[in-house]
Design a protein around this motif. Structure first.
Motif, short mmCIF file in Angstrom:
data_model
loop_
_atom_site.label_atom_id
_atom_site.label_comp_id
_atom_site.label_asym_id
_atom_site.label_seq_id
_atom_site.Cartn_x
_atom_site.Cartn_y
_atom_site.Cartn_z
N MET A 48 0.98 -1.28 0.00
CA MET A 48 -0.01 -0.17 0.09
C MET A 48 0.77 1.28 -0.02
SD MET A 48 -2.82 1.10 2.79
CE MET A 48 -1.73 0.98 4.17
N SER A 49 0.68 2.02 -0.87
CA SER A 49 1.72 3.36 -1.03
C SER A 49 0.69 4.35 -0.09
CB SER A 49 1.63 3.61 -2.48
OG SER A 49 0.53 4.32 -3.00
N LEU A 50 1.77 5.14 0.69
CA LEU A 50 1.23 6.20 1.73
C LEU A 50 1.43 7.59 1.04
CD1 LEU A 50 2.48 4.17 4.68
CD2 LEU A 50 0.36 4.23 3.87
N ALA A 51 0.45 8.34 1.36
CA ALA A 51 0.64 9.64 1.09
C ALA A 51 1.30 10.41 2.23
CB ALA A 51 -0.59 10.59 0.99
N LEU A 52 1.03 10.01 3.46
CA LEU A 52 1.72 10.46 4.75
C LEU A 52 1.75 9.50 5.62
CD1 LEU A 52 2.30 13.07 6.35
CD2 LEU A 52 -0.31 13.07 7.08
N ARG A 53 2.89 9.33 6.13
CA ARG A 53 3.32 8.48 7.25
C ARG A 53 4.17 9.12 8.27
NH1 ARG A 53 7.92 4.76 8.60
NH2 ARG A 53 6.97 2.94 9.25
N PHE A 95 4.90 10.96 0.86
CA PHE A 95 5.12 10.24 -0.23
C PHE A 95 6.52 9.22 -0.12
CE2 PHE A 95 1.90 13.19 -1.54
CZ PHE A 95 0.79 12.29 -1.82
N GLY A 96 6.88 8.94 1.05
CA GLY A 96 8.10 8.50 1.02
C GLY A 96 9.34 9.18 1.70
N THR A 115 -2.91 6.47 -0.25
CA THR A 115 -2.92 7.24 -1.35
C THR A 115 -4.36 7.18 -1.90
OG1 THR A 115 -1.87 5.86 -2.84
CG2 THR A 115 -0.51 7.75 -2.20
N GLY A 116 -4.95 8.17 -2.53
CA GLY A 116 -6.23 7.95 -3.16
C GLY A 116 -7.45 7.76 -2.39
#
Lengths: 281, 315
Positions: free
Chosen positions: B1-6, B64-65, B29-30
Motif C-alpha cells: 500500500m503506498s502512503l501519502a503520509l506516514r 510520499f516516502g 493514497t487515493g
C-alpha cells in the motif's frame, strides 16, 4: 532554499508595499520632503557660493553645521568641504541621517505580520523558512533602496537646479558615492528589524522594541561612559557605528565603520534566521 | 500500500503541556481520510506539525516516502493544506495572492494565472479574483481557502475543519467540492460533524488525548459491531420485543426513549449482517410497526463516543 523563491517573495513584497496605503503614503511623503528639502538647500547655494569665493567663512559655516550633525572632527570636515561642493556634502550627510527613518518606515514589518496573522501558513508548505525569511528581508531592502534612490534623485535635482553650478562628471560621481553609501548603511538596519520581527512576531511591537532597545542602550552607554568610558561597548550594538565617517575620503576612517556594518548585518541575519527556523508559525 | 503520509512517534509540547504523545498514522493514497477527535485532542497540532508550521519535539514525518525534517517544508508541489486559522493578506486582492502561491509552487507566471482562474472557478467564485479578503463572507473565505489548497493539483491536501462555521447549504456545497476535488488528490479532512465525515470519508483515524486510538476504513470502524439500529415511529411494544428476541440470530435488544432508537444485537455467526437486518425488517412489517431509519452497525458517532470515553492506553 531556492534563490528563485527568495526572488519571487521579494518581488511580491515590493509590489504589495507599493500597493498598500502605508507604502504609497510613505513614498509620497518622502518625495515631498526630499523635494522641499532640496529646494531649500538649493536656495542657500548662492549665499554659499558667494562665501566660498571669500574662502574660509563659508566653509566654516558649513563645517559648523555638519560638525554638530555628524560629530566628525572639524579638521576632517574642513578637508571634505574643501574637496567637494559643500552643498553636495550637506546632501550626503542629510541622506545618511535619513536612512534609519526610511528603514523604519519601509522595513519594520518583514516576517512579523506574517507570524501575527498566520499568513505564513499559506507559504510554509510552498517554500522553506529560509527562503521566506530572506525573501521578506530582500523585499524590505529593495523598498528602502527605492526610497533612498528617489530621495537622492530629488534632492540632487533640486539642489543642482537651483545652485546652477554643476560639474557633470565629478558631481555625478559624488552623488553616486552618496547613494551607494546610503544603500550600504541601510543593510544593518534592515537586518536588525528583520531579526526583531522573527523574535517578537508582532509588527507594531517591532518598532517599539527597536526604539526601546536604543533608548536603553543610550542610557547604559551614558552611564558607562561616565563611570568607565573604556567599558562603553554600546556603540557597537547600534546598527551603524560612526556612519558619518563614511563622509570622509579617508579609507582608514571608513574601514572600521564598514567592517562593523558587515559584521552587524551578518550577525543579525544569522540570529534572525536561527530564530525563524525554530519558532512555531 | 503506498502512503501519502506516514507519521511515527510524533510528539509535540507547548511548554509543559504535551499535546501529541507519540502519534502513529498512515494515510493511504487515493482516499478521503477523516481525522476525528474531541476538542483539544491535538488534530490541529498534528496538521500543523506535518505541515512544518510547528517543529516536532520527536518523531518522524514522511510525505510520499520522503522524510520531512522538523519544521521543514514537504516536497514542493506535492502537498497543501487549508489551515484552520490562517488569514489572507488584507491589502492585496485575492487573485494576486493565489498567483503568488502558484509561483511559489514552481509554476510559471502564465501557469499561475491559469491555475488561479481554474481553482476559483472550481469553488464557484471566479469574481473574487479582484476582491480583497475583507469583502468576502465567512463562507466565501473558506471556499477561497479550499481553492488555494488545490493550486497545482497537489498529491495530498489537508483540510482542517473545512465546514466549520458554515450554514448547512454552504457546508453541503463545500462537501460536494471536496468530493469533486478528491478525484485528483488524496484528501485528509478533520471535522466535528461526524455524519458529514461518515458521508465524505472512506478511512478514519480517531485521535484522543494526543494518541491515535483507532485507524480503519469505514466498515472497520462502524460495521464491525453486530447491531442493527431502528428509529421507530412509536414506542416498542412488548409483543414486538418478544418477536424480535424469537429470531434465532438476535441475542439482545434495548430501547432508548431519549433517542427513540431500538438497538437489536445479533450473532453474525448465525446470520450475516444483511440477512439479520432483513429478518428484523420482516418482524417490523409483520407487526405493522412504522420506522423512519435503519442502520446496520454502529454510527461513527457511537464509535467515536466509545473510543473517546476512556483515556487511551499509554505506549
Amino acid at each position: 532554499m531556492l534563490p528563485r523563491d527568495i526572488w519571487i517573495i521579494a518581488r511580491f513584497e515590493v509590489w504589495r508595499h507599493l500597493r498598500s496605503r502605508h507604502g504609497a503614503l510613505g513614498l509620497v511623503l518622502l518625495m515631498l520632503a526630499s523635494g522641499v528639502l532640496g529646494y531649500q538647500i538649493g536656495g542657500y547655494s548662492e549665499a554659499v557660493d558667494a562665501l566660498v569665493d571669500q574662502a574660509h567663512p563659508a566653509l566654516l559655516m558649513g563645517g559648523g553645521m555638519l560638525q554638530s550633525m555628524t560629530e566628525l572632527p572639524i579638521d576632517q570636515l574642513m578637508e571634505v568641504l574643501n574637496a567637494h561642493p559643500p552643498m553636495l556634502v550637506m546632501l550626503f550627510a542629510g541622506l545618511l541621517s535619513m536612512v534609519p527613518l526610511a528603514t523604519y518606515v519601509f522595513a519594520f514589518d518583514q516576517t512579523a505580520s506574517e507570524i501575527e496573522t498566520r499568513h505564513a501558513r499559506y507559504l510554509l508548505f510552498r517554500s522553506d523558512r529560509d527562503a521566506i525569511y530572506l525573501g521578506k528581508a530582500l523585499g524590505a531592502y529593495l523598498m528602502v533602496a527605492g526610497a533612498v534612490t528617489v530621495a537622492t534623485a530629488l534632492l540632487a535635482a533640486f539642489i543642482l537646479a537651483r545652485s546652477g553650478t554643476f560639474a557633470p562628471v565629478e558631481d555625478t560621481l559624488y552623488m553616486g558615492r552618496a547613494w551607494l553609501t546610503c544603500l550600504a548603511t541601510a543593510v544593518p538596519y534592515v537586518a536588525f528589524l528583520g531579526m526583531l520581527g522573527a523574535v517578537v512576531g508582532k509588527s507594531r511591537r517591532v518598532l517599539s522594541v527597536a526604539v526601546f532597545f536604543w533608548i536603553v542602550l543610550g542610557i547604559v552607554g551614558g552611564l558607562l561612559s561616565t563611570w568607565r568610558p573604556e567599558l562603553d561597548f554600546t556603540p557597537y550594538l547600534f546598527p551603524s557605528l560612526s556612519r558619518y565617517h563614511l563622509l570622509t575620503d579617508s579609507f582608514s576612517m571608513g574601514l572600521p565603520t564598514f567592517v562593523h556594518l558587515v559584521l552587524f548585518s551578518v550577525t543579525c541575519v544569522g540570529l534572525g534566521l536561527w530564530r525563524f527556523r525554530r519558532r512555531d508559525l | 500500500m503506498s502512503l501519502a503520509l506516514r507519521v511515527r512517534g510524533l510528539q509535540k509540547s507547548y511548554g509543559s503541556h504535551t499535546v501529541l504523545k507519540g502519534v502513529d498514522l498512515d494515510v493511504p493514497t487515493g482516499v478521503v481520510f477523516g481525522l476525528v477527535g474531541p476538542n483539544g485532542a491535538g488534530k490541529t497540532t498534528l496538521f500543523s506539525t506535518v505541515s512544518g508550521y510547528l517543529p516536532q519535539d520527536a518523531g518522524a514525518v514522511e510525505h510520499f516516502g520522503a522524510h520531512t525534517p522538523p519544521g521543514g517544508a514537504p516536497p514542493k508541489g506535492t502537498y497543501s493544506i487549508l489551515p484552520q486559522d490562517a488569514a489572507f493578506l488584507p491589502t492585496v486582492n485575492l487573485g494576486a495572492q493565489l498567483e503568488f502561491y502558484g509561483r511559489l509552487q514552481g509554476l510559471s507566471a502564465k501557469e499561475a494565472k491559469s491555475e488561479r482562474a481554474r481553482v476559483l472557478d472550481s469553488v464557484g467564485l471566479p469574481e473574487v479574483a479582484r476582491k480583497k479578503p475583507a469583502m468576502l463572507s465567512h463562507g466565501m473565505h473558506k471556499r477561497v481557502g479550499i481553492a488555494q489548497a488545490f493550486i497545482g493539483t497537489p498529491r495530498l491536501v489537508i483540510l482542517d475543519e473545512p465546514t466549520a462555521g458554515l450554514d448547512p447549504s454552504a457546508a453541503r456545497q463545500v462537501r460536494g467540492l471536496i468530493r469533486e476535488l478528491s478525484r485528483a488528490s488524496t484528501v485528509m479532512v478533520s471535522s466535528h460533524n461526524l455524519s458529514e465525515m461518515e458521508d465524505l470519508c472512506s478511512e478514519f483515524a480517531i485521535l484522543h488525548e494526543g494518541r491515535i486510538v483507532r485507524q480503519d476504513n469505514l466498515a472497520g470502524v462502524i460495521g464491525g459491531a453486530a447491531v442493527v439500529i431502528f428509529r421507530l415511529g412509536g414506542e416498542v411494544t412488548e409483543a414486538l420485543r418478544e418477536a424480535m428476541l424469537a429470531l434465532p440470530c438476535v441475542t439482545d435488544l434495548d430501547w432508548s426513549n431519549d433517542t427513540e432508537r431500538l438497538r437489536v444485537h445479533f450473532d453474525p455467526e448465525v446470520l450475516t449482517p444483511p440477512k439479520a437486518a432483513q429478518a428484523m425488517l420482516g418482524v417490523l412489517v409483520e407487526r405493522g410497526t412504522s420506522f423512519v431509519e435503519m442502520q446496520v452497525g454502529k454510527s461513527l458517532e457511537d464509535r467515536f463516543i466509545e473510543e473517546t470515553s476512556t483515556p487511551p492506553a499509554a505506549g
